[in-house]
Each structure stands twice: as structure tokens, then as C-alpha cells.
Design a protein around this motif. Sequence first.
Motif, PDB file in Angstrom:
ATOM      1  N   GLN A  51       7.547 -20.185   1.519  1.00 18.24           N
ATOM      2  CA  GLN A  51       6.319 -19.450   1.206  1.00 18.24           C
ATOM      3  C   GLN A  51       5.090 -20.214   1.677  1.00 18.24           C
ATOM      4  O   GLN A  51       5.056 -21.445   1.594  1.00 18.24           O
ATOM      5  CB  GLN A  51       6.183 -19.278  -0.310  1.00 18.24           C
ATOM      6  CG  GLN A  51       7.212 -18.374  -0.926  1.00 18.24           C
ATOM      7  CD  GLN A  51       6.949 -18.214  -2.414  1.00 18.24           C
ATOM      8  OE1 GLN A  51       6.805 -19.202  -3.132  1.00 18.24           O
ATOM      9  NE2 GLN A  51       6.891 -16.993  -2.875  1.00 18.24           N
ATOM     10  N   ILE A 105       1.740 -21.916   1.244  1.00 20.52           N
ATOM     11  CA  ILE A 105       1.011 -22.492   0.112  1.00 20.52           C
ATOM     12  C   ILE A 105      -0.438 -22.031   0.219  1.00 20.52           C
ATOM     13  O   ILE A 105      -1.126 -22.364   1.183  1.00 20.52           O
ATOM     14  CB  ILE A 105       1.060 -24.037   0.109  1.00 20.52           C
ATOM     15  CG1 ILE A 105       2.513 -24.526   0.084  1.00 20.52           C
ATOM     16  CG2 ILE A 105       0.297 -24.583  -1.102  1.00 20.52           C
ATOM     17  CD1 ILE A 105       2.628 -26.038  -0.014  1.00 20.52           C
ATOM     18  N   GLY A 162      -2.497 -22.170  -2.658  1.00 16.56           N
ATOM     19  CA  GLY A 162      -3.265 -22.951  -3.622  1.00 16.56           C
ATOM     20  C   GLY A 162      -3.860 -22.064  -4.700  1.00 16.56           C
ATOM     21  O   GLY A 162      -3.891 -20.833  -4.569  1.00 16.56           O
ATOM     22  N   HIS A 163      -4.313 -22.718  -5.753  1.00 15.76           N
ATOM     23  CA  HIS A 163      -4.811 -21.985  -6.910  1.00 15.76           C
ATOM     24  C   HIS A 163      -5.932 -21.024  -6.552  1.00 15.76           C
ATOM     25  O   HIS A 163      -5.995 -19.892  -7.037  1.00 15.76           O
ATOM     26  CB  HIS A 163      -5.304 -22.983  -7.962  1.00 15.76           C
ATOM     27  CG  HIS A 163      -5.952 -22.326  -9.132  1.00 15.76           C
ATOM     28  ND1 HIS A 163      -5.291 -21.387  -9.909  1.00 15.76           N
ATOM     29  CD2 HIS A 163      -7.189 -22.442  -9.677  1.00 15.76           C
ATOM     30  CE1 HIS A 163      -6.098 -20.965 -10.865  1.00 15.76           C
ATOM     31  NE2 HIS A 163      -7.252 -21.580 -10.743  1.00 15.76           N
ATOM     32  N   ALA A 202      -5.760 -23.699   0.024  1.00 12.19           N
ATOM     33  CA  ALA A 202      -4.866 -24.799   0.430  1.00 12.19           C
ATOM     34  C   ALA A 202      -4.950 -25.027   1.939  1.00 12.19           C
ATOM     35  O   ALA A 202      -5.362 -24.140   2.685  1.00 12.19           O
ATOM     36  CB  ALA A 202      -3.438 -24.483   0.018  1.00 12.19           C
ATOM     37  N   ASP A 250       0.059 -23.729  -9.653  1.00 13.15           N
ATOM     38  CA  ASP A 250      -0.282 -24.721  -8.636  1.00 13.15           C
ATOM     39  C   ASP A 250      -0.879 -25.952  -9.300  1.00 13.15           C
ATOM     40  O   ASP A 250      -2.016 -25.914  -9.782  1.00 13.15           O
ATOM     41  CB  ASP A 250      -1.308 -24.139  -7.658  1.00 13.15           C
ATOM     42  CG  ASP A 250      -0.830 -22.863  -6.986  1.00 13.15           C
ATOM     43  OD1 ASP A 250      -0.115 -22.972  -5.986  1.00 13.15           O
ATOM     44  OD2 ASP A 250      -1.159 -21.776  -7.495  1.00 13.15           O
ATOM     45  N   PHE A 268       4.754 -32.041  -6.986  1.00 13.53           N
ATOM     46  CA  PHE A 268       3.866 -30.947  -6.602  1.00 13.53           C
ATOM     47  C   PHE A 268       4.497 -29.606  -6.962  1.00 13.53           C
ATOM     48  O   PHE A 268       5.658 -29.364  -6.634  1.00 13.53           O
ATOM     49  CB  PHE A 268       3.637 -30.952  -5.078  1.00 13.53           C
ATOM     50  CG  PHE A 268       2.675 -32.009  -4.616  1.00 13.53           C
ATOM     51  CD1 PHE A 268       3.031 -33.344  -4.594  1.00 13.53           C
ATOM     52  CD2 PHE A 268       1.405 -31.657  -4.191  1.00 13.53           C
ATOM     53  CE1 PHE A 268       2.150 -34.316  -4.165  1.00 13.53           C
ATOM     54  CE2 PHE A 268       0.511 -32.625  -3.757  1.00 13.53           C
ATOM     55  CZ  PHE A 268       0.883 -33.954  -3.752  1.00 13.53           C
ATOM     56  N   ALA A 272       3.718 -25.518  -6.292  1.00 11.22           N
ATOM     57  CA  ALA A 272       2.900 -24.523  -5.591  1.00 11.22           C
ATOM     58  C   ALA A 272       3.608 -23.183  -5.684  1.00 11.22           C
ATOM     59  O   ALA A 272       4.850 -23.136  -5.617  1.00 11.22           O
ATOM     60  CB  ALA A 272       2.690 -24.906  -4.128  1.00 11.22           C
ATOM     61  N   ASN A 273       2.866 -22.126  -5.856  1.00  9.74           N
ATOM     62  CA  ASN A 273       3.448 -20.792  -6.031  1.00  9.74           C
ATOM     63  C   ASN A 273       4.464 -20.774  -7.172  1.00  9.74           C
ATOM     64  O   ASN A 273       5.459 -20.049  -7.135  1.00  9.74           O
ATOM     65  CB  ASN A 273       4.135 -20.327  -4.733  1.00  9.74           C
ATOM     66  CG  ASN A 273       3.155 -20.169  -3.579  1.00  9.74           C
ATOM     67  OD1 ASN A 273       2.051 -19.678  -3.761  1.00  9.74           O
ATOM     68  ND2 ASN A 273       3.539 -20.603  -2.401  1.00  9.74           N
ATOM     69  N   THR A 313      -2.800 -28.969  -1.017  1.00 14.12           N
ATOM     70  CA  THR A 313      -2.192 -27.865  -1.780  1.00 14.12           C
ATOM     71  C   THR A 313      -3.144 -27.125  -2.723  1.00 14.12           C
ATOM     72  O   THR A 313      -2.725 -26.180  -3.376  1.00 14.12           O
ATOM     73  CB  THR A 313      -0.986 -28.365  -2.615  1.00 14.12           C
ATOM     74  OG1 THR A 313      -1.457 -29.299  -3.599  1.00 14.12           O
ATOM     75  CG2 THR A 313       0.057 -29.028  -1.731  1.00 14.12           C
ATOM     76  N   SER A 314      -4.400 -27.561  -2.843  1.00 14.14           N
ATOM     77  CA  SER A 314      -5.401 -26.833  -3.630  1.00 14.14           C
ATOM     78  C   SER A 314      -4.906 -26.459  -5.036  1.00 14.14           C
ATOM     79  O   SER A 314      -4.773 -25.285  -5.366  1.00 14.14           O
ATOM     80  CB  SER A 314      -5.802 -25.569  -2.849  1.00 14.14           C
ATOM     81  OG  SER A 314      -6.763 -24.822  -3.534  1.00 14.14           O
ATOM     82  N   PRO A 315      -4.641 -27.476  -5.872  1.00 14.98           N
ATOM     83  CA  PRO A 315      -4.080 -27.190  -7.202  1.00 14.98           C
ATOM     84  C   PRO A 315      -5.149 -26.730  -8.194  1.00 14.98           C
ATOM     85  O   PRO A 315      -6.344 -26.877  -7.952  1.00 14.98           O
ATOM     86  CB  PRO A 315      -3.535 -28.551  -7.628  1.00 14.98           C
ATOM     87  CG  PRO A 315      -4.481 -29.526  -6.992  1.00 14.98           C
ATOM     88  CD  PRO A 315      -4.860 -28.916  -5.659  1.00 14.98           C
ATOM     89  N   GLU A 316      -4.678 -26.185  -9.312  1.00 24.70           N
ATOM     90  CA  GLU A 316      -5.578 -25.825 -10.410  1.00 24.70           C
ATOM     91  C   GLU A 316      -5.912 -27.066 -11.236  1.00 24.70           C
ATOM     92  O   GLU A 316      -7.017 -27.205 -11.764  1.00 24.70           O
ATOM     93  CB  GLU A 316      -4.879 -24.784 -11.300  1.00 24.70           C
ATOM     94  CG  GLU A 316      -5.691 -24.352 -12.496  1.00 24.70           C
ATOM     95  CD  GLU A 316      -5.017 -23.217 -13.261  1.00 24.70           C
ATOM     96  OE1 GLU A 316      -3.940 -22.738 -12.815  1.00 24.70           O
ATOM     97  OE2 GLU A 316      -5.557 -22.805 -14.304  1.00 24.70           O
ATOM     98  N   TYR A 323     -14.168 -27.157  -3.388  1.00 25.90           N
ATOM     99  CA  TYR A 323     -13.321 -27.529  -4.534  1.00 25.90           C
ATOM    100  C   TYR A 323     -14.110 -28.178  -5.677  1.00 25.90           C
ATOM    101  O   TYR A 323     -13.594 -28.308  -6.791  1.00 25.90           O
ATOM    102  CB  TYR A 323     -12.256 -28.549  -4.109  1.00 25.90           C
ATOM    103  CG  TYR A 323     -11.354 -28.142  -2.976  1.00 25.90           C
ATOM    104  CD1 TYR A 323     -10.515 -27.038  -3.083  1.00 25.90           C
ATOM    105  CD2 TYR A 323     -11.303 -28.893  -1.796  1.00 25.90           C
ATOM    106  CE1 TYR A 323      -9.659 -26.695  -2.044  1.00 25.90           C
ATOM    107  CE2 TYR A 323     -10.445 -28.554  -0.759  1.00 25.90           C
ATOM    108  CZ  TYR A 323      -9.631 -27.456  -0.891  1.00 25.90           C
ATOM    109  OH  TYR A 323      -8.789 -27.128   0.128  1.00 25.90           O
ATOM    110  N   LYS A 371     -14.172 -27.703  -9.772  1.00 28.24           N
ATOM    111  CA  LYS A 371     -13.230 -26.633 -10.098  1.00 28.24           C
ATOM    112  C   LYS A 371     -11.848 -27.130 -10.509  1.00 28.24           C
ATOM    113  O   LYS A 371     -11.041 -26.366 -11.042  1.00 28.24           O
ATOM    114  CB  LYS A 371     -13.054 -25.709  -8.893  1.00 28.24           C
ATOM    115  CG  LYS A 371     -14.292 -24.908  -8.546  1.00 28.24           C
ATOM    116  CD  LYS A 371     -14.009 -23.994  -7.346  1.00 28.24           C
ATOM    117  CE  LYS A 371     -15.280 -23.312  -6.872  1.00 28.24           C
ATOM    118  NZ  LYS A 371     -15.116 -22.745  -5.535  1.00 28.24           N
TER     119      LYS A 371
END
Lengths: 325, 325
Positions: free
Chosen positions: A149, A151, A153-154, A158, B130, B144, B146-147, B254-257, B288, B291
Motif C-alpha cells: 500500500q 504510505i 501518512g496521517h 508522507a 499512522d 513503524f 502506517a495504514n 511516513t507522516s505519523p499522527e 507538519y 501537528k
Amino acid sequence: MLELIVGIDIGGTSTKFGLVDTAGKVRIHSSIATDNPDINVYIKDLAKAIRNAADSLDEPVEFIGVGVGAPNGNYKKGTIEDAPNLPWSGTVPLSDLLNKEFGLPVQLTNDANAAAMGEMMFGGARGMDDFIVITLGTGLGSGFVANGQLIQGHDGHAGELGHIAYKIGGGRYCKCGKKGCLETYVSATGLKRTVYKLLADHHMDSELKRYSFDDLNTKMVADAAKNGDVVAQEAFEYTGKVLGAKLADAVGHTSPEAIFIMGGLAKAGDLIFKPTIKHFEKNLLHIYQGKIKVLPSELNSTHTPIIGAASLILKDIMTKKGLVI
Amino acid sequence: MLELIVGIDIGGTSTKFGLVDTAGKVRIHSSIATDNPDINVYIKDLAKAIRNAADSLDEPVEFIGVGVGAPNGNYKKGTIEDAPNLPWSGTVPLSDLLNKEFGLPVQLTNDANAAAMGEMMFGGARGMDDFIVITLGTGLGSGFVANGQLIQGHDGHAGELGHIAYKIGGGRYCKCGKKGCLETYVSATGLKRTVYKLLADHHMDSELKRYSFDDLNTKMVADAAKNGDVVAQEAFEYTGKVLGAKLADAVGHTSPEAIFIMGGLAKAGDLIFKPTIKHFEKNLLHIYQGKIKVLPSELNSTHTPIIGAASLILKDIMTKKGLVI
């Protein structure tokens, strides 16, 4: 009835689109200018051009979805957000607008993510569940796929490798407001900055001295390097050193099977791939060494962005049909 | 019949295990030594101890799966590979051996990935798709998601942030053979190295001068910092500076929360979180900023690794039942 996906690639100057069949073939393509500051008028013009293109085909057509690649495209929200090179400021609800126009599923993401989807559907990443795509143009974009998939990101942002740090808290100024960002070193512009840095620091002869910054391009540097120009060769070596080191870091995050590189700088071939792979391997943790392919993208047609955008929809359709991709 | 998952946490000295119910509660726990160089004997001893523990419960028990967290654990292959602190050399097919012993599904991953699963099932990451977990012990581990899925990577080795570069091609020697790895700066050991570097470079008074490297630990540095010891304070500041910068890089991937930090160093609280968050925000790309939460793990019981290991199985079961987690 021929089922087609509308693939749209929004760029700063023009919006290219193509009608793509479920085998990934572009049946017809065209473009309009991306210059109308009124987004509603722009959408109407684009829809009209798309319908005209469909009408010109020999057989009756059914659209099954719309995929869009756009700078600062946010997949989760279906919006374009503060894209500096587009005529619309703020947040544009592009997916909603296109959905209203066509009454079809719309998926939108940024250019590099669309490229990653294209690579997975029709390029070198077919059958891969874990890979990275790097796009080298004016800047550096990236798309990550893990567990099959994309990625996102939230917040849908990402894969912003252009703005990870090569030099933390120092280094070259970036248009994003930070310093030391990867794309200030690794991109068409980054390569030019490196040439200028080398010309500033050294007194070697170089045919590149005859070009202004504005005129200089990747092809000129590549041609000079092939002619034995030491500055040009060193510029590629340095660019590969930086890219290789940061790709090794990226591997420590997602452990991909392969990394695909596309865009103008990738067309320099060995000049960029050799130093990149050398420094990539040197910086990898031993458990990864010799195992991860760094390859040119297999999608090097001018239609790649259109096919990538259409792939967003295609992947969904095939997943729903239970087809392995 | 009480359905229980066997959660196993293999460490260099001891192997801890617990019988975990489907609500994540550890019903009983115990341990055996990790010292038998014959893996088959070790498995028999471990199975015996597990069955004894189950027999001591008041109600009849049915095991529904086995989850294992282990250093160098490879999820995709179910193996432990070249773990320097375990008595078995080469590649150990641990999942196969446990499956043969119990006749149940077995899932195995490394400690940090197990921690990430635990955080998702029972900690602060509940409901998040994420996020990143960082474990700070002797070294630095990371997991990590993601999704909504753990990123394992192509070869099962995703999340090796301990060995991404803080200083590319330079910096501190790492036991992995490279130099400049993140964990040589950010870990319990990294903090001690920073204290020693500061004591080498400066001539300030410090209560930390009275400790040998072997005796010094995170708590001593934290206590000294709270007492106003400048060297100790500066050591935490520097550690946070390095961690914050590299976490900002991770966000670009990966742009996490949220990012959860656990382990001994995380227990230093504000001493490590304040400088980490300050430098994290400073190094983030503007899209980012403000956030992404950097938080202490909500799993700080001694059973966390056991619950994390059991979560590998629990997640599968709940996904199959169509339950949202």
C-alpha cells in the motif's frame, strides 16, 4: 463499451490528461493550460477537453474513475494545499469538484505518489510490496509503498524526502524556509548549485564556466562530465554521495526491496547511479548490504504521470475484483 | 474455556512470558533463563514452564496463539537472525519450533515492533493508523505503523532507526561497524557517551565525575540534572537535540499522527522530552509543524514486552473477526 480511466497530471504550466484503459495503455491524450485563477472555470474547461477527447475515439466510452497527480496533492483529503506553482491559493477541494463534474470516484495524490503507483502497476515494481520511488526534477519527490500500500501518512503528507536534512540546522537555504534540505543538493537545481559551489571553491578549468545559472541544465553537466570535465564529474559524484547516504537512511525506516529513481537527473545514467549506489552501500547497515536494488524507473515515457494518476483508480478496481497486482 | 495468548519476550539473560487474555490482561507470568545453547532443549523447557503456569490457573485454559518479541526477530521469516546477545548463533527458526511444540499460530518480531503493536492495541496509539514507537534502552529501537499495519519491510527488517546516521560517515563508533549511528547518541549508552564527551571537553564541576562509565546510568544523570548539574543538563539537551532532528526526518518519511517514546531514557520525563520536542519542531517542514504529538508511551508496566508480543496474535484474531481496533 470501452472502460477508461481519466488520468490527470496538473503542472504549473499545463494540465496534461489521458484516457487510460485497464491495461495501462493511454488511448488518447491532450492538455489545457493551468492558468485560470478561477478554479470552477478551470474544472469546466478541463472536463470539456476530456469529453472532447473521448468523443474523438472510434468506440463508445465509459469513464470509470478519475485519478489526479498534483503538486501538494493530499490523498486523504482530496485537496491541493498551498501549491506555490499553481494559480489557486489556499486549499482547493479538487476531488470534490471533479466528482461533482463527472459523478465518478476521484483519487488525488502528489506527483511522486502517483509515480509510485504507476511503477507498481506498470513499471519495475510490479509484484513488489515494499519499495520507494524517488523523482528528481526541479526538486526531489518521493513515494513509499509498504505492505503493498502507498504510505500516505496521517495527514496525507508522507514521503517528503525533499525536505529531510542532509545537513541538520545548516547547509544550503531551501525555498521551504529551512536549511540543509536534501533537495537543495539532490535535484536538477541541487546539481547546478553544486557546480556553482565547485566553481567558487576551485580554480580548475571547466566548460561549465561559460553558462549562467539560469541557462545551465542537467544535460549540459552530463555532457561535460562525459567529455572529461572534472567539475561536472565531481558534481555528479557529490550528488550521488548525498543521495546514497540519505537513501541508506530511508532503508532504515521501511526496508524496501528496491528503490526506483526517475526524472531528468536519473537520465544521466551511470553518472548519477554509480556514485549513488557506491555511497548507498557504504552507509547501509550490514543486514541490508548487497540486498536492495537501486534502479532507474521503468516508466520513462512522457505519459508516466498520467498513467500514475490513473493507477490510483486502477489499483482500487483490481483490489475490489480480487485481482493480484 | 478461557482463551489465552502466550506472550514471550526473549532477552539476553531471561525469557519472560505471560498468558494474556483477549482484553490484554496478563493472567499469569513467569520466566526461564535464556542460557541453554541447545535451542531444542530451550524450547522444551520454555513450553514446560508455560504449561505449568497455565495449570496453576483456576479455570481451564485454551491457548489460541503464541506471540514472540526477540532481538533481531524477523516477522516475515519467523526467525531470529544473528542476535549477538542470545546463545544461539546464525538463524534460529523459532516460529517453526514453537509451532511444532504447540500446534498453534506463532508470530514473531523484534522488540520494538512488538512494542508498537502493544501501543496500538492497549496504549496511547489506540485508534491510530499512522504512528512511530521509539524504544530507548541500551540501544535505540523503532517500530513503524502506517495504514494501520506494522511496516515490516521486504526482508522483515524495517524500523532500524538505531543505525540511521546522525553524522554521515563520521561521528561515534557503533558496535554495528559503522560510525555516527543514531543510537550512539540517543540511548542509555549514548547519554553516557555524551556525559563523557562533555567531561572531556570542559572543565566544569560535575557530580558525574565521580562515576565510572560502567557504573553511570540514566537515573544518575537525571538526578544530577535535577540537582542543577550543568553537565548532566547539557547531556540531556544534546540527546534531545539529536533525537528531535532525526524524528523530524522520520516524519518526512511516513507522516505519523504521533511518536511514542518508551524505555529507561523516556522515564527522565521533561529532561528528555522538552529538548526533543523543541528541536523536533525546529527541524520539521512547515506543513507538519505543531501537528505531530511526541508522547511518552502509555505502556510502562514491566509486562509491556509480553503484551506487545501477544498483540501480534490478538490483532490478527480481531481483524479476522472484523473488529475495529
